[in-house]
Scaffold this motif. Structure first.
Motif, mmCIF file in Angstrom:
data_model
loop_
_atom_site.group_PDB
_atom_site.id
_atom_site.type_symbol
_atom_site.label_atom_id
_atom_site.label_comp_id
_atom_site.label_asym_id
_atom_site.label_seq_id
_atom_site.Cartn_x
_atom_site.Cartn_y
_atom_site.Cartn_z
ATOM 1 N N LYS A 62 0.800 -1.226 0.000
ATOM 2 C CA LYS A 62 0.000 0.000 0.000
ATOM 3 C C LYS A 62 0.834 1.278 0.000
ATOM 4 C CE LYS A 62 -3.907 -2.173 2.390
ATOM 5 N NZ LYS A 62 -4.810 -2.114 3.578
ATOM 6 N N ASN A 101 3.115 7.662 -1.982
ATOM 7 C CA ASN A 101 1.860 7.107 -2.499
ATOM 8 C C ASN A 101 1.242 6.164 -1.481
ATOM 9 O OD1 ASN A 101 2.126 8.462 -4.886
ATOM 10 N ND2 ASN A 101 2.739 6.685 -6.091
ATOM 11 N N VAL A 103 -1.959 3.377 -1.585
ATOM 12 C CA VAL A 103 -2.937 2.683 -2.425
ATOM 13 C C VAL A 103 -3.667 1.667 -1.555
ATOM 14 C CG1 VAL A 103 -3.314 1.405 -4.573
ATOM 15 C CG2 VAL A 103 -1.360 2.963 -4.376
ATOM 16 N N VAL A 109 -6.321 5.741 -4.974
ATOM 17 C CA VAL A 109 -4.891 6.068 -4.941
ATOM 18 C C VAL A 109 -4.741 7.476 -4.372
ATOM 19 C CG1 VAL A 109 -2.771 6.382 -6.254
ATOM 20 C CG2 VAL A 109 -4.418 4.622 -6.953
ATOM 21 N N SER A 111 -1.780 10.454 -3.193
ATOM 22 C CA SER A 111 -0.362 10.796 -3.357
ATOM 23 C C SER A 111 -0.105 12.219 -2.878
ATOM 24 C CB SER A 111 0.074 10.643 -4.816
ATOM 25 O OG SER A 111 -0.589 11.567 -5.643
#
Length: 328
Positions: A62, A101, A103, A109, A111
């Motif tokens: 992740k 990042n 996820v 997503v 960032s």
């Protein structure tokens, strides 16, 4: 060489060499007599050397992150032959960058990123030669012009690869561009590049891709931002602040079953707003194109129309020595 960390490093070297040689002659007597008031030879050389290193690490499925650093040296040398003027510049700067990042799933997503950038003046901006365009307008370069630097932050979120939201902040130091300097006594206007502003912008961008209907895909974007500019020169308006908004849509259509006829319609509209020290009018554009495929797609014919309604003309207004100046 490091466990779970990927390193990238390298260097870059570039050299630009330009000799701008424009000569004017008086031919009224039948003999070529050089006109030194209009003849302009400018020799310019720029060298850029850089070293960079970056480290990338995937913490788990992740989380991932990357940091980088670039060390850059620039040397410039300009020679105006007619003015017998040589100007040199040498500076070394460090440019960091980083992003992280997150996820949590395939549909989401997140960032966060930061980078520092440089914007260098083109060599024609550094040419000190003065060009007289008419009795009340002259144009000249500025060999003492310096590059500008920006710090940029962005937080973004992507939902199902269709909806993208971004919140951004950008700060520019020593912004440069062409400025109109007006002599109120002679009425002569001098257009010259200057480092004339510090500014920052904070904004939000929303983008959505619509592709639920067969044969049609549409990408639609909205950008809203607030910008503030402080002038670095005492003869132009001290500061300018305001909001800007921009909307766009880009659409592609498949017009037959064989997919041999494809059309696209792109349109955007920019609302009245501000840019650096200028107030700007609205502007827009509509583009239309058709693409035809023949001979098993080996032959392609494209017909395109750009800015069909001539909406891209922008009017910009600022003040110089208390005089309102407007250009398109």
């Amino acid at each position: 060489p490091l466990e779970n960390i990927e390193l990238n490093f390298g260097g870059k070297f570039s050299l630009t060499n330009s000799d701008n040689d424009i000569r004017f002659f008086n031919t009224t007597t039948g003999v070529l007599i050089i006109d030194l008031n209009q003849t302009n030879q400018f020799e310019y050389e720029e060298t850029n050397s850089a070293l960079y290193v970056s480290a990338n690490k995937n913490f788990n499925d992740k989380w991932s992150a990357k940091i980088g650093l670039r060390l850059e040296n620039t040397t410039t040398e300009g020679l105006s032959v007619q003015l017998n003027q040589r100007n040199e510049n040498d500076y070394t700067k460090v440019f960091p960058s980083a992003y992280i990042n997150y996820v949590p799933s395939e549909d989401h997503v997140f960032s966060l990123s930061y980078n520092k950038r440089i914007s260098r003046p083109d060599f024609e901006y550094l040419n000190p030669f003065r060009i007289t365009q008419n009795p009340f307008l002259i144009a000249e370069g500025n060999p003492f012009l310096q590059p500008s630097f920006s710090d940029n932050f962005e937080i973004s979120y992507i939902n199902k690869q269709k909806w993208v939201s971004s919140l951004y902040f950008s700060q520019v130091k020593d912004g440069f561009g062409q400025i109109v300097v007006i002599d109120n006594e002679t009425r002569v206007r001098a257009v010259t590049p200057q480092n004339y502003n510090d500014s920052y912008t904070i904004g939000l961008t929303e983008s959505y891709t619509f592709n639920k209907w067969k044969g049609w895909e549409s990408v639609n974007t909205l950008n809203i931002n607030y910008t503030h500019t402080d002038a670095l020169l005492d003869f132009i308006n001290d500061r300018r602040s305001g909001y800007n908004a921009y909307v766009s849509t880009s659409n592609s259509f498949v017009l037959n079953e064989d997919r041999t006829i494809v059309s696209s319609i792109d349109a955007w509209y920019s609302f009245p707003g501000v840019y650096e020290i200028y107030e700007t009018s609205s502007s827009s554009s509509v583009d239309l194109s058709f693409k035809f495929f023949f001979l098993q797609r080996d032959l392609q014919l494209t017909v395109t129309g750009s800015d069909l309604f001539r909406g891209q003309i922008v009017e910009a207004t600022a003040f110089s020595n208390g005089v309102r100046t407007t250009f398109e």
